[in-house]
Design an enzyme around this catalytic site. Structure first.
Site, mmCIF file in Angstrom:
data_model
loop_
_atom_site.group_PDB
_atom_site.id
_atom_site.type_symbol
_atom_site.label_atom_id
_atom_site.label_comp_id
_atom_site.label_asym_id
_atom_site.label_seq_id
_atom_site.Cartn_x
_atom_site.Cartn_y
_atom_site.Cartn_z
ATOM 1 N N ASP A 105 47.568 38.460 40.227
ATOM 2 C CA ASP A 105 48.045 37.075 40.136
ATOM 3 C C ASP A 105 46.896 36.128 39.793
ATOM 4 O OD1 ASP A 105 49.831 35.025 40.197
ATOM 5 O OD2 ASP A 105 50.024 34.941 42.376
ATOM 6 N N ASN A 144 46.252 34.623 36.645
ATOM 7 C CA ASN A 144 45.712 34.577 35.270
ATOM 8 C C ASN A 144 45.845 33.182 34.667
ATOM 9 O OD1 ASN A 144 45.391 37.286 35.576
ATOM 10 N ND2 ASN A 144 46.931 37.908 34.086
ATOM 11 N N ARG A 169 46.176 30.271 36.282
ATOM 12 C CA ARG A 169 45.278 29.311 36.955
ATOM 13 C C ARG A 169 43.844 29.482 36.475
ATOM 14 N NH1 ARG A 169 47.458 30.789 42.689
ATOM 15 N NH2 ARG A 169 48.720 32.145 41.366
ATOM 16 N N HIS A 227 45.415 36.078 30.729
ATOM 17 C CA HIS A 227 45.943 37.446 30.641
ATOM 18 C C HIS A 227 44.937 38.339 29.903
ATOM 19 C CE1 HIS A 227 49.578 35.922 32.290
ATOM 20 N NE2 HIS A 227 50.037 35.357 31.179
ATOM 21 N N LEU A 242 43.442 60.538 38.767
ATOM 22 C CA LEU A 242 44.158 59.326 39.179
ATOM 23 C C LEU A 242 45.514 59.211 38.475
ATOM 24 C CD1 LEU A 242 44.009 56.341 40.434
ATOM 25 C CD2 LEU A 242 43.156 55.670 38.181
ATOM 26 N N ARG A 268 47.081 41.485 46.820
ATOM 27 C CA ARG A 268 47.516 40.410 45.914
ATOM 28 C C ARG A 268 46.344 39.469 45.709
ATOM 29 N NH1 ARG A 268 53.207 37.671 44.980
ATOM 30 N NH2 ARG A 268 52.580 36.211 43.378
HETATM 31 C C1 FPP Z 1 50.072 36.978 36.828
HETATM 32 O O1 FPP Z 1 49.325 35.808 36.547
HETATM 33 C C2 FPP Z 1 49.850 38.024 35.846
HETATM 34 C C3 FPP Z 1 50.795 38.532 35.015
HETATM 35 C C4 FPP Z 1 52.186 38.068 35.046
HETATM 36 C C5 FPP Z 1 50.515 39.554 33.997
HETATM 37 C C6 FPP Z 1 49.432 40.553 34.276
HETATM 38 C C7 FPP Z 1 48.944 41.117 32.986
HETATM 39 C C8 FPP Z 1 47.673 41.454 32.667
HETATM 40 C C9 FPP Z 1 46.572 41.384 33.627
HETATM 41 C C10 FPP Z 1 47.260 41.903 31.299
HETATM 42 C C11 FPP Z 1 47.923 43.102 30.722
HETATM 43 C C12 FPP Z 1 48.135 44.239 31.632
HETATM 44 C C13 FPP Z 1 47.671 45.507 31.448
HETATM 45 C C14 FPP Z 1 48.039 46.552 32.425
HETATM 46 C C15 FPP Z 1 46.830 45.916 30.334
HETATM 47 P P1 FPP Z 1 50.094 34.427 36.329
HETATM 48 O O2 FPP Z 1 50.262 34.222 34.882
HETATM 49 O O3 FPP Z 1 51.379 34.431 37.099
HETATM 50 O O4 FPP Z 1 49.082 33.411 36.948
HETATM 51 P P2 FPP Z 1 49.383 31.973 37.583
HETATM 52 O O5 FPP Z 1 50.194 32.220 38.834
HETATM 53 O O6 FPP Z 1 48.037 31.419 37.875
HETATM 54 O O7 FPP Z 1 50.155 31.196 36.571
#
Ligand code: FPP
Length: 253
Positions: free
Chosen positions: A27, A29, A31, A44, A138, A195
């Site tokens: 979680d 990304n 922010r 992301h 793994l 988380r």
């Molecule tokens: C949550 O942050 C994250 C996601 C919804 C996507 C996670 C994806 C990746 C890390 C990249 C691709 C994955 C792989 C396995 C290669 P958010 O956008 O909800 O953050 P926020 O709550 O700050 O808005």
């Protein structure tokens, strides 16, 4: 291009006290990006480097399973451009990491309704899964278009179907039967659920599988989360297990 072979690392604590299966809700990304004046997708993009580091460390220390919440059923509600970008990142990761994962004995699996993913991403995912299916290191499980309640409901339907066809009696439905009908069948239960970004919600992730897990809230946003943060979570887990082992069996009430 030559693939990197990961040198084995000593686990951070005696293995008997460490989790076998770690699951992470990645979680923060968005922010992370907005705090830097960047568009959300840059978060992301940066988060992929955290995925790489945590996967490598997990492989290097012979963790049994790592499950990453990469895309929830709720995530379809995000702007179309963001969804498209996430799918593109996922495909890129699969293409770029395939050989390295394979060379290091990682078995890639997925949970969730992957049949609803865009065709090119699905095909890529299936390809890497097949390619690495025989590996015994793994197990890296990507939760994609995943929702735990959907998964449990589907398992209940499958079991009800077996009962209706006379293949199973209702009395035979126990925890093992339910577990065997989940997408995670064959994996050990989740021991440690992490988380990031300081959030304390479960968000419909592995509700059955993590019923006995320790929950660790990590403060860094996912793009800043690295192996040191994973080690911190594992050490805290190990400390609790060690404490419980030293305390011995509980007195009956
Ligand atoms: C949550 O942050 C994250 C996601 C919804 C996507 C996670 C994806 C990746 C890390 C990249 C691709 C994955 C792989 C396995 C290669 P958010 O956008 O909800 O953050 P926020 O709550 O700050 O808005």
């Amino acid at each position: 291009m030559a693939t990197t072979l990961w040198p084995t690392l000593e686990p951070p604590a005696p293995r008997e006290f460490l989790p076998r299966h770690v699951a992470i809700i990645m979680d923060g990304n968005g922010r992370w990006a907005s705090r830097r004046g960047l568009v959300r997708v840059r978060g992301h993009e940066a988060g992929v480097e955290s995925v790489r580091d945590c996967v490598r460390y997990s492989g290097q220390t012979h963790l049994k399973a790592l499950t990453l919440y990469a895309f929830s059923t709720e995530n379809w509600k995000r702007p179309r451009t963001e969804v498209t970008y996430l799918m593109r990142l996922l495909k890129k990761y699969l293409i770029e990491e395939r050989d390295e994962l394979h060379a290091n004995g990682v078995r890639l699996t997925s949970i969730g309704r992957v049949e609803e993913l865009p065709k090119d991403v699905r095909e890529c995912l299936e390809h890497v899964q097949e390619h690495t299916a025989g590996n015994r290191g793994l197990t890296l499980s990507l939760a994609l278009n995943y929702g735990s309640q959907d998964e449990i409901r589907d398992a209940a339907r499958a079991l009800a179907g077996k009962v209706a066809r006379g293949e199973l009696s209702a009395d035979e439905i126990d925890e093992a039967q339910v577990a065997a009908h989940l997408h995670t069948a064959g994996l050990p239960p989740v021991d440690l659920l992490i988380r990031t970004a300081g959030e304390q919600r479960i968000s419909n992730f592995l509700l059955w599988q993590a019923s006995g897990a320790d929950f660790h809230v990590a403060q860094p946003c996912w793009p800043d989360f690295r192996r040191a943060d994973l080690i911190e979570a594992m050490l805290a887990y190990a400390g609790r297990r060690k404490g419980a082992a030293l305390a011995g069996p509980r007195e009956p009430a």
